[in-house]
Scaffold this motif. Structure first.
Motif, PDB file in Angstrom:
ATOM      1  N   LEU A  37       0.393  -1.318   0.154  1.00 40.45           N
ATOM      2  CA  LEU A  37      -0.250  -0.018  -0.102  1.00 40.45           C
ATOM      3  C   LEU A  37       1.010   1.359   0.139  1.00 40.45           C
ATOM      4  O   LEU A  37       0.606   2.243  -0.602  1.00 40.45           O
ATOM      5  N   ALA A  38       1.538   1.091   1.128  1.00 39.06           N
ATOM      6  CA  ALA A  38       3.127   2.453   0.619  1.00 39.06           C
ATOM      7  C   ALA A  38       3.421   2.632  -0.938  1.00 39.06           C
ATOM      8  O   ALA A  38       3.978   4.029  -0.839  1.00 39.06           O
ATOM      9  N   LEU A  39       3.763   1.390  -1.221  1.00 40.00           N
ATOM     10  CA  LEU A  39       4.126   1.382  -2.410  1.00 40.00           C
ATOM     11  C   LEU A  39       3.371   2.066  -3.633  1.00 40.00           C
ATOM     12  O   LEU A  39       3.822   2.678  -4.866  1.00 40.00           O
ATOM     13  N   LEU A  40       2.136   1.738  -3.352  1.00 41.46           N
ATOM     14  CA  LEU A  40       0.982   2.045  -4.623  1.00 41.46           C
ATOM     15  C   LEU A  40       0.928   4.304  -4.655  1.00 41.46           C
ATOM     16  O   LEU A  40       0.509   4.175  -5.409  1.00 41.46           O
ATOM     17  N   SER A  41       1.472   4.925  -3.579  1.00 36.95           N
ATOM     18  CA  SER A  41       1.164   6.243  -3.165  1.00 36.95           C
ATOM     19  C   SER A  41       2.384   6.548  -4.408  1.00 36.95           C
ATOM     20  O   SER A  41       2.258   8.189  -5.386  1.00 36.95           O
ATOM     21  N   LEU A  42       3.510   5.479  -5.062  1.00 42.49           N
ATOM     22  CA  LEU A  42       4.608   6.292  -6.289  1.00 42.49           C
ATOM     23  C   LEU A  42       3.529   5.956  -7.307  1.00 42.49           C
ATOM     24  O   LEU A  42       3.883   7.088  -7.964  1.00 42.49           O
ATOM     25  N   GLY A  43       2.469   5.668  -7.522  1.00 43.64           N
ATOM     26  CA  GLY A  43       1.565   5.884  -8.435  1.00 43.64           C
ATOM     27  C   GLY A  43       0.532   7.331  -8.321  1.00 43.64           C
ATOM     28  O   GLY A  43       0.502   7.328  -9.674  1.00 43.64           O
TER      29      GLY A  43
ATOM     30  N   LEU B 239      -7.185   9.944   5.123  1.00 46.24           N
ATOM     31  CA  LEU B 239      -8.037  10.369   6.154  1.00 46.24           C
ATOM     32  C   LEU B 239      -7.701   9.387   7.350  1.00 46.24           C
ATOM     33  O   LEU B 239      -7.755   8.997   8.641  1.00 46.24           O
ATOM     34  N   THR B 240      -7.439   7.991   6.937  1.00 45.87           N
ATOM     35  CA  THR B 240      -7.998   6.402   7.512  1.00 45.87           C
ATOM     36  C   THR B 240      -6.498   6.346   8.068  1.00 45.87           C
ATOM     37  O   THR B 240      -6.440   6.501   9.719  1.00 45.87           O
ATOM     38  N   LEU B 241      -5.255   6.516   7.418  1.00 44.26           N
ATOM     39  CA  LEU B 241      -3.963   6.559   8.423  1.00 44.26           C
ATOM     40  C   LEU B 241      -3.703   7.629   9.973  1.00 44.26           C
ATOM     41  O   LEU B 241      -3.490   7.653  10.272  1.00 44.26           O
ATOM     42  N   THR B 242      -4.313   8.889   8.712  1.00 46.31           N
ATOM     43  CA  THR B 242      -3.726   9.455  10.143  1.00 46.31           C
ATOM     44  C   THR B 242      -4.923   9.772  11.408  1.00 46.31           C
ATOM     45  O   THR B 242      -4.269   9.691  12.002  1.00 46.31           O
ATOM     46  N   ALA B 243      -5.728   8.747  11.103  1.00 39.79           N
ATOM     47  CA  ALA B 243      -6.984   8.431  12.356  1.00 39.79           C
ATOM     48  C   ALA B 243      -6.088   7.193  13.497  1.00 39.79           C
ATOM     49  O   ALA B 243      -6.562   7.336  14.163  1.00 39.79           O
ATOM     50  N   ILE B 244      -5.901   6.344  12.382  1.00 36.60           N
ATOM     51  CA  ILE B 244      -5.160   5.229  13.149  1.00 36.60           C
ATOM     52  C   ILE B 244      -3.447   5.918  13.838  1.00 36.60           C
ATOM     53  O   ILE B 244      -4.286   4.907  14.943  1.00 36.60           O
ATOM     54  N   TRP B 245      -3.116   6.370  13.160  1.00 37.73           N
ATOM     55  CA  TRP B 245      -1.645   6.326  13.753  1.00 37.73           C
ATOM     56  C   TRP B 245      -1.535   8.154  14.890  1.00 37.73           C
ATOM     57  O   TRP B 245      -0.353   8.338  15.011  1.00 37.73           O
ATOM     58  N   ALA B 246      -3.253   8.726  14.559  1.00 29.19           N
ATOM     59  CA  ALA B 246      -2.516   9.668  15.771  1.00 29.19           C
ATOM     60  C   ALA B 246      -2.189  10.233  16.776  1.00 29.19           C
ATOM     61  O   ALA B 246      -1.458  10.513  17.171  1.00 29.19           O
ATOM     62  N   ALA B 247      -2.397   8.591  17.299  1.00 30.87           N
ATOM     63  CA  ALA B 247      -2.731   8.589  19.002  1.00 30.87           C
ATOM     64  C   ALA B 247      -0.696   8.059  19.181  1.00 30.87           C
ATOM     65  O   ALA B 247      -0.616   8.062  20.435  1.00 30.87           O
TER      66      ALA B 247
ATOM     67  N   GLN C 190       6.337   6.359  15.247  1.00 30.55           N
ATOM     68  CA  GLN C 190       5.872   7.573  15.000  1.00 30.55           C
ATOM     69  C   GLN C 190       6.668   7.683  13.968  1.00 30.55           C
ATOM     70  O   GLN C 190       6.084   8.765  13.669  1.00 30.55           O
ATOM     71  N   PRO C 191       7.211   7.365  12.540  1.00 34.07           N
ATOM     72  CA  PRO C 191       7.283   8.059  11.631  1.00 34.07           C
ATOM     73  C   PRO C 191       5.548   7.420  10.806  1.00 34.07           C
ATOM     74  O   PRO C 191       5.642   8.261   9.563  1.00 34.07           O
ATOM     75  N   LEU C 192       5.627   6.502  10.833  1.00 36.50           N
ATOM     76  CA  LEU C 192       3.595   6.493  10.680  1.00 36.50           C
ATOM     77  C   LEU C 192       2.543   7.696  10.997  1.00 36.50           C
ATOM     78  O   LEU C 192       2.195   7.288  10.022  1.00 36.50           O
ATOM     79  N   VAL C 193       3.116   7.996  12.086  1.00 36.18           N
ATOM     80  CA  VAL C 193       1.758   9.692  12.451  1.00 36.18           C
ATOM     81  C   VAL C 193       2.323  10.569  10.539  1.00 36.18           C
ATOM     82  O   VAL C 193       1.090  11.178  10.907  1.00 36.18           O
ATOM     83  N   LEU C 194       3.335  10.480   9.994  1.00 32.71           N
ATOM     84  CA  LEU C 194       3.271  11.059   8.540  1.00 32.71           C
ATOM     85  C   LEU C 194       2.731  10.100   8.006  1.00 32.71           C
ATOM     86  O   LEU C 194       2.483  11.629   6.427  1.00 32.71           O
ATOM     87  N   TRP C 195       2.637   9.443   7.302  1.00 32.40           N
ATOM     88  CA  TRP C 195       1.736   8.425   6.244  1.00 32.40           C
ATOM     89  C   TRP C 195       0.469   9.184   5.716  1.00 32.40           C
ATOM     90  O   TRP C 195       0.290   9.292   4.544  1.00 32.40           O
TER      91      TRP C 195
END
Length: 182
Positions: free
Chosen positions: A79-85, A120-128, A153-158
């Motif tokens: 999923l992270a690699l899909l951001s390259l698309g 939006l989902t990733l932001t909500a998941i990693w916000a805490a 901690q870096p996942l907060v940026l995803w």
């Protein structure tokens, strides 16, 4: 014989401008942000306690837990690699080597909607996550808790990075008639 498409069937295509350098860098950064946590989980799949106490690691030794961690690690990295698309040509026109769909244009909303929902989902998941150390982790060693906190901690940026790249993609790929109106 290929039939001609009317302008209603095919939206006005853009000869989209290249993505901004910050978007390309951000898209390349996302898989690197996700990689440490995946490697940490893979270490647990291989039997390394990865910062858990002996008692805390027991639930991770089951075949089901190992399969879950392996699957989670692979899916997250893909999923992270899909951001390259969102910054590469294959995000606008599917590669010709793909069966059936190769060479077709990607409808911008087909990329924007899932990417925006993901952001939006990733932001909500990693916000805490920044408060990781504010909560006790009795099943982890003190060093393990520190290492896990640092790795995650870096996942907060995803989510925010994916959101920014998605907005950039949307602006670049929307039909000319819509860009001219703004």
């Amino acid at each position: 014989m290929e039939r001609m498409r009317s302008s209603k069937e095919q939206p006005t295509r853009t000869s989209s401008s290249p993505p901004p350098r910050w978007a390309v860098r951000s898209a390349r950064l996302i898989p690197l942000i996700v990689l440490p946590t995946g490697l940490w989980r893979l270490a647990m799949v291989c039997g390394f306690p990865s910062g858990y106490t002996e008692a805390g690691f027991v639930p991770f030794e089951t075949p089901g837990a190992k399969m879950w961690m392996l699957t989670l690690s692979i899916v997250c990295e893909l999923l992270a690699l899909l951001s390259l698309g969102l910054v590469r040509p294959w995000g606008e026109t599917l590669p010709g080597w793909l069966p059936v769909v190769g060479g077709r244009h990607v409808r911008p909303l087909a990329a924007v909607v899932p990417a925006a929902v993901g952001a939006l989902t990733l932001t909500a998941i990693w916000a805490a996550m920044p408060w990781w150390w504010a909560y006790p982790h009795p099943d982890m060693t003190p060093v393990g808790s520190l290492v896990v906190g640092v790795l995650y901690q870096p996942l907060v940026l995803w989510g925010p990075l994916l959101g920014a790249i998605t907005l950039s993609y949307h602006r670049r790929t929307r039909p000319r008639r819509l860009r001219a109106a703004h």
